[in-house]
Design a protein around this motif. Structure first.
Motif, PDB file in Angstrom:
ATOM      1  N   LEU A 339      85.559  60.937  76.824  1.00 42.30           N
ATOM      2  CA  LEU A 339      85.747  61.829  77.960  1.00 42.30           C
ATOM      3  C   LEU A 339      86.180  63.224  77.498  1.00 42.30           C
ATOM      4  N   VAL A 340      87.107  63.308  76.536  1.00 40.75           N
ATOM      5  CA  VAL A 340      87.553  64.609  76.029  1.00 40.75           C
ATOM      6  C   VAL A 340      86.407  65.332  75.326  1.00 40.75           C
ATOM      7  N   ARG A 341      85.654  64.606  74.511  1.00 40.63           N
ATOM      8  CA  ARG A 341      84.570  65.229  73.757  1.00 40.63           C
ATOM      9  C   ARG A 341      83.469  65.760  74.679  1.00 40.63           C
ATOM     10  N   ASN A 342      83.051  64.980  75.644  1.00 45.49           N
ATOM     11  CA  ASN A 342      81.983  65.419  76.549  1.00 45.49           C
ATOM     12  C   ASN A 342      82.456  66.537  77.476  1.00 45.49           C
ATOM     13  N   THR A 343      83.739  66.505  77.859  1.00 43.07           N
ATOM     14  CA  THR A 343      84.276  67.585  78.700  1.00 43.07           C
ATOM     15  C   THR A 343      84.301  68.902  77.940  1.00 43.07           C
ATOM     16  N   LYS A 345      82.343  69.773  75.466  1.00 41.72           N
ATOM     17  CA  LYS A 345      80.968  70.227  75.276  1.00 41.72           C
ATOM     18  C   LYS A 345      80.408  70.836  76.554  1.00 41.72           C
ATOM     19  N   PHE A 346      80.680  70.217  77.693  1.00 42.16           N
ATOM     20  CA  PHE A 346      80.186  70.749  78.960  1.00 42.16           C
ATOM     21  C   PHE A 346      80.896  72.054  79.310  1.00 42.16           C
ATOM     22  N   GLY A 347      82.230  72.126  79.090  1.00 39.40           N
ATOM     23  CA  GLY A 347      82.960  73.347  79.405  1.00 39.40           C
ATOM     24  C   GLY A 347      82.545  74.521  78.542  1.00 39.40           C
ATOM     25  N   ALA A 348      82.300  74.271  77.241  1.00 37.82           N
ATOM     26  CA  ALA A 348      81.862  75.363  76.362  1.00 37.82           C
ATOM     27  C   ALA A 348      80.475  75.862  76.736  1.00 37.82           C
ATOM     28  N   LYS A 349      79.662  74.984  77.326  1.00 40.86           N
ATOM     29  CA  LYS A 349      78.303  75.369  77.691  1.00 40.86           C
ATOM     30  C   LYS A 349      78.255  76.131  79.004  1.00 40.86           C
ATOM     31  N   HIS A 350      79.091  75.763  79.962  1.00 38.21           N
ATOM     32  CA  HIS A 350      79.013  76.347  81.301  1.00 38.21           C
ATOM     33  C   HIS A 350      80.167  77.293  81.629  1.00 38.21           C
ATOM     34  N   HIS A 351      81.233  77.315  80.833  1.00 38.15           N
ATOM     35  CA  HIS A 351      82.366  78.218  81.067  1.00 38.15           C
ATOM     36  C   HIS A 351      82.733  78.888  79.738  1.00 38.15           C
ATOM     37  N   LYS A 352      81.840  79.685  79.213  1.00 40.41           N
ATOM     38  CA  LYS A 352      82.012  80.233  77.863  1.00 40.41           C
ATOM     39  C   LYS A 352      83.213  81.154  77.757  1.00 40.41           C
ATOM     40  N   SER A 415      79.449  61.855  80.458  1.00 39.05           N
ATOM     41  CA  SER A 415      78.291  61.635  79.597  1.00 39.05           C
ATOM     42  C   SER A 415      78.041  62.856  78.722  1.00 39.05           C
ATOM     43  N   ASN A 416      77.212  62.656  77.721  1.00 42.51           N
ATOM     44  CA  ASN A 416      76.859  63.744  76.818  1.00 42.51           C
ATOM     45  C   ASN A 416      75.890  64.697  77.512  1.00 42.51           C
ATOM     46  N   PRO A 417      76.174  65.998  77.578  1.00 44.10           N
ATOM     47  CA  PRO A 417      75.247  66.929  78.236  1.00 44.10           C
ATOM     48  C   PRO A 417      73.853  66.930  77.623  1.00 44.10           C
ATOM     49  N   ALA A 430      59.548  55.937  85.276  1.00 42.73           N
ATOM     50  CA  ALA A 430      60.315  54.687  85.307  1.00 42.73           C
ATOM     51  C   ALA A 430      61.514  54.728  84.370  1.00 42.73           C
ATOM     52  N   GLU A 431      61.493  55.614  83.381  1.00 46.32           N
ATOM     53  CA  GLU A 431      62.601  55.687  82.421  1.00 46.32           C
ATOM     54  C   GLU A 431      63.782  56.489  82.927  1.00 46.32           C
ATOM     55  N   TYR A 432      63.642  57.166  84.067  1.00 47.88           N
ATOM     56  CA  TYR A 432      64.733  58.000  84.583  1.00 47.88           C
ATOM     57  C   TYR A 432      65.880  57.118  85.066  1.00 47.88           C
ATOM     58  N   ASP A 433      67.094  57.476  84.689  1.00 43.70           N
ATOM     59  CA  ASP A 433      68.295  56.720  85.033  1.00 43.70           C
ATOM     60  C   ASP A 433      69.143  57.542  85.985  1.00 43.70           C
ATOM     61  N   ARG A 434      69.303  57.049  87.190  1.00 40.92           N
ATOM     62  CA  ARG A 434      70.087  57.780  88.190  1.00 40.92           C
ATOM     63  C   ARG A 434      71.568  57.841  87.839  1.00 40.92           C
ATOM     64  N   LEU A 435      72.062  56.848  87.152  1.00 40.93           N
ATOM     65  CA  LEU A 435      73.488  56.765  86.842  1.00 40.93           C
ATOM     66  C   LEU A 435      73.798  57.200  85.421  1.00 40.93           C
ATOM     67  N   GLN A 436      72.959  58.037  84.845  1.00 39.04           N
ATOM     68  CA  GLN A 436      73.158  58.482  83.470  1.00 39.04           C
ATOM     69  C   GLN A 436      74.499  59.200  83.299  1.00 39.04           C
ATOM     70  N   LYS A 437      74.905  59.993  84.272  1.00 37.53           N
ATOM     71  CA  LYS A 437      76.107  60.807  84.127  1.00 37.53           C
ATOM     72  C   LYS A 437      77.401  60.011  84.273  1.00 37.53           C
TER      73      LYS A 437
END
Length: 798
Positions: A339-343, A345-352, A415-417, A430-437
């Motif tokens: 959770l810390v690692r993915n957070t 990565k997402f924060g650095a990408k969207h809140h630079k 999840s990993n961005p 068919a490979e799309y996963d709705r609950l990926q996040k």
């Protein structure tokens, strides 16, 4: 040139087609004329063979009779007697028909010989006037001996020079029943509706005789001739008008009919006495009627409880566990690190610009504040960090600053961005996963719930709704639930403590995962089988479900896995005995019990404020138990009275509430709040599941030691304090201490050179003021209307 050729070629084709059609029409007319001549020869009325007499003229068209007899023989009167007979609808002079008196005499003779239908009340007048009268339908005169006059008949038409005997007619009639598709009246010109319409219209009769195949088949076929002339069954059916036949008591399906002496092996008709007796016998063999509580019922073999592990918490016996340690059994170190690692990565990408990487202590501070918000709810999130009255809460500022809390909320990610981007590229496949996040934490939390607790014998399965207003495809609507809109979770819970042992998120009908789930025997069946892995539980469990899941097929399959089941059932469910006599009705008194046992299933009906339908594989139908209900007495007043209650109803009410109890524990102090991302709603719900299950473990441990367990509110309070202590120091500005306030002289001074320049917000009322305390360096209002300076210093300085 090509245009002319293109025009001439279709014209030549059309002309050739017209010639072929004309030739075919000529062939049909010649064939029709030949068949008509054969029919005239068979009836002795060939054209020109003898003078036309008055009796023969009755079979001629009305216009021709008028022209022949209106002046000379009848004195200008029309032959009204023709109304008493009816011609066949296959042309002029199509066949000889009897007079009214002769037809009545023949019917009486047939009745005396036993040829009429059993239970038939049709009048002879209708029989004589019907187009399918036994003698009219045959196309020739039948003598009393059952044979007609010899005449040559063409082989294409059929052997019409013989008449079957009574026994042969019955045998032919049975053959016709077996070959019903060959002689269905709707396909011929002998149907009552068509014949009635054609008996008075010469034009229709002429049109109906233009088909040689129908004429030959319907007029002179020996099998159909025998059927129409000698079969009493068909006579009873055709002797009434088409509209009255449906209402007549002579309908073969309503009144019932049979031949006087049915042969051995003859198939019985529906509606006959023999078929009725057979039907009643077959019904008894198929299933018994509903029984009442005066009939004894045996108790089925009870399950022997054999769990794979000792029921209860699966932790080290005798060890002391803090609230935070119990919580981390479900939010493991691996889950928190992910959770810390993915957070980050997402924060650095969207809140630079604003983002700085967080650590595990920062995450503990954040979750501590989430639990605090569940205990103390305020209208807005920013209210927790307000210093103005009536808020001015000290705990939030001591844990985490408001800016950092909101920044982590916008960046929290399970999840990993990079994996999310790859999954988004598969949308529509068919490979799309709705609950990926939510998948990394979702699957790990499911496993943690199963590993840290083993349920007791009684289990329950039900749905759970997580409220949301997100616009997403798998949001569901449940009109019977307190939460109408939200994500639907199917949950297996322990009935005693409400522990969430297994669950999964329903993705909707259109998803690939849900289609694979219901590809077997339906959503209700497959969801129970998915939630109940017997290889991880053991044998001898008792499962309680509501009417969405209950089905005879499910209960039988569960019994094969050594799981006994009980639940309410819908009366329209496949396998429920709805067609048995003796069921409950509207006049049944309260407490009435009806039951049917079809081993291994027991079906029970119980009259309460409304009908209750139960199905069980482990209960007795009745055991003399009662329950109190408020009933109206003879004096018109309501009073508590004891009414019988089936054991299945009693146990269902006692053990079905496992999931509801779990929902209630979560709903008291849940951490759920509004968010703009759908997956954050499920993240908050995962925290609630972990806290509730950790509280149940704490309760079990305390009870095993003979100690008094904390309440859920007390457990959550202790948990957030331990989380805040394990968290990082807050970056919020701490409140001033008393020694600091006593330093120097607290005198109000202007900030700028005049009253308007450099104004700041007042510490108390948040309005702009040009005055600041010299010692505290805090702005205050210092006017007659609001003296915030004195109010604040009186509270802070003793």
């Amino acid at each position: 040139m090509s245009t002319c050729n293109g025009t001439e070629e279709p014209a030549a084709a059309v002309a050739a087609m017209l010639r072929r059609l004309q030739e075919r029409v000529a062939q049909l007319e010649a064939e029709n004329e030949r068949l008509l001549s054969v029919q005239r020869a068979a009836t002795g009325l060939a054209t020109g063979s003898q003078p036309v007499q008055r009796e023969q003229a009755l079979c001629l068209p009305r216009k021709r009779r008028r022209s022949m007899f209106s002046d000379s023989s009848t004195g200008g009167e029309c032959l009204d007697e023709v109304d008493s007979c009816t011609r066949l609808s296959n042309g002029d002079n199509a066949g000889w028909v009897p007079f009214k008196e002769e037809a009545e005499g023949d019917v009486k003779e047939e009745e005396e010989e036993g040829w009429t239908t059993a239970g038939s009340t049709t009048s002879t007048k209708k029989a004589a006037g019907s187009s399918t009268s036994p003698k009219k339908a045959s196309g020739f005169h039948v003598s009393e001996s059952g044979k007609h006059s010899d005449s040559d008949v063409d082989d294409d038409v059929g052997d019409a020079d013989w008449m079957p005997s009574k026994e042969e007619a019955e045998r032919d009639d049975d053959d016709d029943d077996e070959e019903e598709e060959e002689w269905t009246p709707a396909r011929t010109s002998l149907t009552p509706r068509k014949t009635a319409g054609s008996s008075t219209s010469p034009k229709k009769a002429a049109r109906s005789s233009s088909s040689p195949k129908k004429t030959a088949w319907s007029s002179t076929s020996p099998k159909k001739t025998a059927w129409s002339s000698t079969s009493p069954k068909k006579t009873a059916w055709s002797s009434t008008s088409p509209k009255k036949a449906a209402r007549s008591s002579t309908s073969p399906r309503k009144a019932g009919w049979s031949s006087p002496s049915p042969r051995k092996g003859t198939r019985q008709r529906r509606g006959s006495a023999a078929s009725a007796s057979q039907g009643s016998t077959g019904g008894e063999e198929e299933g018994r009627p509903w029984l009442d509580d005066s009939t004894e019922d045996h108790l089925p073999p009870q399950p022997e409880f054999q769990p794979l592990r000792t029921p209860g918490p699966q932790i080290t016996q005798g060890a002391e566990y803090t609230a935070l340690q119990l919580f981390r059994l479900f939010f493991t170190d691996a889950m928190l690190d992910t959770l810390v690692r993915n957070t980050n990565k997402f924060g650095a990408k969207h809140h630079k610009k604003k983002w700085t990487d967080i650590t595990l202590p920062d995450l503990f501070s954040y979750m501590s504040m989430l639990i605090y918000m569940g205990l103390s709810q305020l209208p807005a999130i920013t209210d927790y960090w307000k210093q103005a009255k009536p808020y001015n809460l000290s705990f939030p500022r001591s844990v985490i600053s408001g800016i950092k809390f909101q920044l982590i909320t916008t960046a929290i990610h399970m999840s990993n961005p990079d994996d999310d981007a790859a999954n988004d590229a598969r949308i529509g496949t068919a490979e799309y996963d709705r609950l990926q996040k939510v998948k990394p934490m979702y699957t790990e939390l499911q496993e943690a719930c199963r590993n840290n607790f083993h349920p007791y014998q009684h289990l329950s399965v039900d749905e759970r709704m997580v409220a949301t207003k997100a616009r997403i495809g798998f949001k569901q609507h449940q009109k019977d639930k307190p939460t109408k809109w939200g994500y639907k979770l199917f949950v297996l819970a322990d009935s005693r403590f409400g522990y969430t042992w297994n669950f999964f998120i329903y993705e909707g009908k259109s998803s690939e995962a849900s289609q694979a789930l219901v590809a077997g025997k339906g959503l209700s069946y497959d969801s129970v089988m998915q939630l109940l892995p017997t290889e991880a539980l053991g044998a001898g469990y008792k499962l309680y479900v509501d009417n969405f899941y209950t089905s005879p097929e499910l209960f039988k399959d569960l019994l094969e896995k050594m799981v006994w089941a009980c639940g309410t059932i819908r009366p329209n469910r496949k396998g429920f005995p709805t067609d048995r006599p003796g069921a409950l009705d509207k006049k049944s008194p309260r407490g009435t019990i009806r039951w049917i046992r079809e081993d291994p299933l027991l079906f029970v009906q119980w009259k309460d404020s409304r009908d209750v339908h139960m199905c069980s594989t482990m209960h007795q139908a009745h055991a003399g138990e009662t329950i109190q209900r408020s009933l109206k007495g003879a004096d018109g007043k309501y009073s508590p009275q004891d009414v019988p209650v089936p054991p299945a109803v009693r146990d269902y009410n006692k053990h079905m509430g496992g999931v509801d109890y779990s929902d209630a524990l979560i709903g008291y102090y849940n951490v759920l709040h509004k968010t703009s991302r759908w997956y954050r709603t499920l993240f908050f719900h995962f925290i609630d599941i972990a806290i509730t299950n950790a509280f149940i473990l704490h309760k079990e441990i305390a009870l095993s030691k003979g100690e008094k367990p904390k309440t859920q509110k007390g457990f959550r309070e202790r948990l957030l304090v331990e989380m805040s202590e394990a968290g990082s120091p807050s970056t919020a500005i701490p409140p001033p201490s008393a020694p600091y306030l006593l330093r120097g002289m607290h005198l109000p001074v202007y900030i700028g050179g005049n009253a308007t320049s450099g104004r700041r917000r007042c510490t108390v009322c948040q309005l702009k003021t040009p005055i600041v305390c010299e010692a505290c360096d805090r702005p205050f209002c210092f006017v007659s209307a609001r003296n915030c300076y004195n109010d604040w210093h009186k509270q802070k300085i003793p």
